[in-house]
Design an enzyme around this catalytic site. Structure first.
Site, PDB file in Angstrom:
ATOM      1  N   GLU A   1      14.510 -15.152   3.278  1.00  9.65           N
ATOM      2  CA  GLU A   1      14.923 -15.739   4.709  1.00  9.65           C
ATOM      3  C   GLU A   1      16.355 -15.402   4.877  1.00  9.65           C
ATOM      4  O   GLU A   1      17.058 -15.967   4.143  1.00  9.65           O
ATOM      5  CB  GLU A   1      14.065 -17.046   4.766  1.00  9.65           C
ATOM      6  CG  GLU A   1      14.222 -17.668   6.120  1.00  9.65           C
ATOM      7  CD  GLU A   1      13.842 -19.246   6.133  1.00  9.65           C
ATOM      8  OE1 GLU A   1      13.644 -19.757   7.346  1.00  9.65           O
ATOM      9  OE2 GLU A   1      13.328 -19.635   5.033  1.00  9.65           O
TER      10      GLU A   1
ATOM     11  N   CYS B   1       8.572 -18.607   5.343  1.00  7.89           N
ATOM     12  CA  CYS B   1       8.672 -19.962   4.623  1.00  7.89           C
ATOM     13  C   CYS B   1       7.730 -20.935   5.208  1.00  7.89           C
ATOM     14  O   CYS B   1       6.633 -20.862   4.727  1.00  7.89           O
ATOM     15  CB  CYS B   1      10.337 -20.437   4.729  1.00  7.89           C
ATOM     16  SG  CYS B   1      10.845 -21.769   3.733  1.00  7.89           S
TER      17      CYS B   1
ATOM     18  N   LYS C   1       9.778 -16.414  13.173  1.00 10.81           N
ATOM     19  CA  LYS C   1       9.166 -17.640  12.391  1.00 10.81           C
ATOM     20  C   LYS C   1       8.808 -18.470  13.830  1.00 10.81           C
ATOM     21  O   LYS C   1       9.285 -18.828  14.706  1.00 10.81           O
ATOM     22  CB  LYS C   1      10.432 -18.258  11.761  1.00 10.81           C
ATOM     23  CG  LYS C   1       9.764 -19.277  10.871  1.00 10.81           C
ATOM     24  CD  LYS C   1      10.712 -19.985  10.081  1.00 10.81           C
ATOM     25  CE  LYS C   1      10.411 -20.967   8.958  1.00 10.81           C
ATOM     26  NZ  LYS C   1      11.824 -21.625   8.192  1.00 10.81           N
TER      27      LYS C   1
END
Length: 265
Positions: free
Chosen positions: A44, A147, A113
């Site tokens: 990330e 994540c 994200k």
């Protein structure tokens, strides 16, 4: 179809130094390609670093910005697809993004994200609104999330229902949540009958301590490759034959009863 050898670059590079991070990526791409890998996945926000605070707006760039162009050149030089995390600037808004570049240098997919973790991310980023982003690579359907996204079972199930074979998850997993890498990710792979490549940062960065433990988990729940706590490059195969066999033996997706789950939404 032959297996897709997948390399996971567990590294935090040098936070705030894009040129150095590209150099780390260049070296890793060479080693990964030499091992026969067709895909290299990075953590990330790998391009810039994670805990860089006020530098985020300065280092953020469009999906087709100079960082993307540099990654594309690396991919072409080494003949390997690359998935990397970066801060995307679009229309005056920042997204925590990840982009998949093909071995020919073309952009195959860009993901933002959707679930932002903690005050730091919520301060700087706007959440994306497209939960399932996919691309074709090596005969497999590749999915992307970042994540915290993988910790929501609905997210991964959406990918399973959309036919994702290999889910790439660049991450910045920090202490004390290492159980996510150790336990949750292999279970997610099993219950959704897909591969998950979970690629973490490592070491101290700002107020965070990243735990490493990157892994490639298979649809049978076994971990095909596991990194330790430091900087490391690990490889394992995403095998379509194993995927087919596992899906035949494990009927979770066939035995679902969606009419019972309406209240979840």
């Amino acid at each position: 179809m032959p297996p897709l050898r997948t390399a996971l670059l567990q590294s935090s590079g040098r936070p705030g130094d894009v040129a150095e991070n590209l150099a780390v990526l260049e070296e890793a791409a060479g080693r990964a390609a030499a091992s026969g890998a067709g895909l290299l996945a990075c953590p990330e926000l790998f391009l810039t670093g994670y805990a860089i605070g006020d530098d985020l707006p300065r280092l953020a760039e469009p999906a087709d910005g100079p960082g993307a162009q540099a990654v594309a050149e690396i991919a072409v030089r080494h003949g390997i697809a690359v998935l990397y995390g970066y801060p995307e600037q679009h229309g005056g808004v920042l997204y925590n993004a990840a982009q998949l570049i093909g071995a020919d240098g073309t952009s195959l997919a860009n993901y933002r994200k959707t679930h932002l973790f903690g005050c730091f991310e919520q301060k700087w980023f706007t959440p994306g609104d497209t939960p399932v982003v996919q691309a074709g690579l090596g005969g497999l359907r590749i999915g992307i999330m970042i994540c915290y996204d993988v910790e929501f079972p609905e997210n991964v199930r959406a990918h399973a229902l959309a036919g994702t074979d290999l889910l790439l998850v660049p991450t910045a997993q920090m202490h004390p949540f290492q159980f996510v890498a150790e336990s949750l990710v292999p279970v997610r792979a099993f219950e959704n009958q897909l591969y998950i490549a979970y690629v973490n940062r490592t070491g101290a960065e700002g107020d965070f301590e990243f735990v490493g433990l990157s892994c490639l988990a298979g649809p049978d729940g076994t971990v095909r490759a596991r990194a330790g706590r430091g900087t490391e490059l690990v490889t394992a195969d995403a095998d379509p034959a194993l995927l087919r066999g596992s899906r035949e033996l494990n009927p979770y997706l066939r035995d679902r009863r969606p009419a019972l789950y309406g209240s979840l939404a």
